[in-house]
Scaffold this active site. Sequence first.
Site, PDB file in Angstrom:
ATOM      1  N   LYS A  91      87.586 -33.147  40.093  1.00 45.11           N
ATOM      2  CA  LYS A  91      87.150 -34.524  39.793  1.00 45.11           C
ATOM      3  C   LYS A  91      86.039 -34.960  40.749  1.00 45.11           C
ATOM      4  CE  LYS A  91      91.317 -36.371  40.373  1.00 45.11           C
ATOM      5  NZ  LYS A  91      92.130 -35.190  40.737  1.00 45.11           N
ATOM      6  N   ARG A 145      96.488 -43.779  38.985  1.00 47.53           N
ATOM      7  CA  ARG A 145      97.427 -42.661  39.074  1.00 47.53           C
ATOM      8  C   ARG A 145      98.809 -43.043  38.553  1.00 47.53           C
ATOM      9  NH1 ARG A 145      94.454 -39.969  43.545  1.00 47.53           N
ATOM     10  NH2 ARG A 145      95.377 -37.977  44.050  1.00 47.53           N
ATOM     11  N   ARG A 148      89.430 -24.944  49.876  1.00 48.12           N
ATOM     12  CA  ARG A 148      88.460 -26.041  49.803  1.00 48.12           C
ATOM     13  C   ARG A 148      88.052 -26.596  51.176  1.00 48.12           C
ATOM     14  NH1 ARG A 148      89.970 -31.175  46.064  1.00 48.12           N
ATOM     15  NH2 ARG A 148      91.674 -31.586  47.484  1.00 48.12           N
ATOM     16  N   ARG A 151      90.938 -30.835  54.448  1.00 44.12           N
ATOM     17  CA  ARG A 151      91.822 -31.993  54.394  1.00 44.12           C
ATOM     18  C   ARG A 151      93.211 -31.654  54.916  1.00 44.12           C
ATOM     19  NH1 ARG A 151      91.108 -34.671  48.536  1.00 44.12           N
ATOM     20  NH2 ARG A 151      93.324 -34.945  48.897  1.00 44.12           N
ATOM     21  N   ARG A 188     102.137 -33.135  45.738  1.00 43.58           N
ATOM     22  CA  ARG A 188     101.053 -33.813  45.005  1.00 43.58           C
ATOM     23  C   ARG A 188     101.093 -33.454  43.518  1.00 43.58           C
ATOM     24  NH1 ARG A 188      96.408 -31.740  48.676  1.00 43.58           N
ATOM     25  NH2 ARG A 188      94.924 -32.775  47.325  1.00 43.58           N
TER      26      ARG A 188
HETATM   27  P1  AMP Z   1      92.841 -37.606  46.453  1.00 40.40           P
HETATM   28  O1  AMP Z   1      91.694 -37.499  47.390  1.00 40.40           O
HETATM   29  O2  AMP Z   1      92.490 -38.332  45.180  1.00 40.40           O
HETATM   30  O3  AMP Z   1      93.487 -36.269  46.173  1.00 40.40           O
HETATM   31  O4  AMP Z   1      93.956 -38.521  47.164  1.00 40.40           O
HETATM   32  C1  AMP Z   1      94.536 -38.124  48.389  1.00 40.40           C
HETATM   33  C2  AMP Z   1      95.830 -38.922  48.618  1.00 40.40           C
HETATM   34  O5  AMP Z   1      95.534 -40.319  48.692  1.00 40.40           O
HETATM   35  C3  AMP Z   1      96.878 -38.804  47.521  1.00 40.40           C
HETATM   36  O6  AMP Z   1      97.695 -37.645  47.669  1.00 40.40           O
HETATM   37  C4  AMP Z   1      97.652 -40.092  47.731  1.00 40.40           C
HETATM   38  O7  AMP Z   1      98.505 -40.012  48.867  1.00 40.40           O
HETATM   39  C5  AMP Z   1      96.551 -41.094  48.063  1.00 40.40           C
HETATM   40  N1  AMP Z   1      95.971 -41.711  46.843  1.00 40.40           N
HETATM   41  C6  AMP Z   1      94.693 -41.588  46.393  1.00 40.40           C
HETATM   42  N2  AMP Z   1      94.498 -42.308  45.281  1.00 40.40           N
HETATM   43  C7  AMP Z   1      95.682 -42.896  45.000  1.00 40.40           C
HETATM   44  C8  AMP Z   1      96.131 -43.752  43.952  1.00 40.40           C
HETATM   45  N3  AMP Z   1      95.313 -44.134  42.952  1.00 40.40           N
HETATM   46  N4  AMP Z   1      97.440 -44.174  43.975  1.00 40.40           N
HETATM   47  C9  AMP Z   1      98.262 -43.803  44.969  1.00 40.40           C
HETATM   48  N5  AMP Z   1      97.914 -42.980  45.982  1.00 40.40           N
HETATM   49  C10 AMP Z   1      96.633 -42.519  46.009  1.00 40.40           C
END
Ligand code: AMP
Length: 213
Positions: A13, A87, A126, A160, A171
């Site tokens: 994404k 989400r 990554r 990360r 996740r």
């Molecule tokens: P991402 O970079 O999108 O993979 O997000 C990393 C982490 O941030 C996720 O595993 C969640 O802990 C938190 N997070 C990001 N976006 C959301 C969301 N829309 N709702 C809830 N938690 C989020």
Amino acid sequence: MNIILLGPPGAGKGTQARILEEGWGMIQLSTGDMLRAARTSGTAMGQKVAAIMDAGELVTDEIVIGLIEEKLEGDHGGGFIFDGFPRTLAQADALGDLLERHGTTLDAVVEMQVDDAALVARITARSTCGSCGEVYNDNTKPIPADGKCSNCGGTEFKRRADDNEESLRTRLMEYYKKTSPLIGYYYAKGQLRSVDGLGEIDAVAGEIAGVLG
Ligand code: AMP
């Protein structure tokens, strides 16, 4: 045009959002990036969510909806790419309301389909540029041999904290339990467009352009 990129962690994404930003003048809104920035800057909210993020769980709807709400107050550019948001169904409803309040609408939801084995391989390989966020992969798009980011020339690269197998399992489970119902939600609204997220970066970008065009 406002779109959502929907897919499990590692679906690509972020990579595709950056391509859409460059090519289409759209603005990427990644709640994951916003939360990581809040952590690094040491805000109270950032400290509160750090452990949740490292464990791979979702932070509360209230926090992420608040973050998105703030961004919608600013410049709308060529439209928004929602990356990693919504989400949950509650977030999806809130986004619909927020867009309506700002006199705009959601044009499409692009679901990026990938299988779990590919996700584990992608995520554990990554890294990103510490300066501009360009995404690299040890196997498919390695950091250039001169150690400089191909986008900005930066020399620091980060992995990360939640890109490890244990956090990834959580996740993925969070995705299937709480986020994948959004596929049916947007299908029912006639907004869902699905693409194969497993191909080369440019091929996936071409498919996305095709379903949006
Ligand atoms: P991402 O970079 O999108 O993979 O997000 C990393 C982490 O941030 C996720 O595993 C969640 O802990 C938190 N997070 C990001 N976006 C959301 C969301 N829309 N709702 C809830 N938690 C989020």
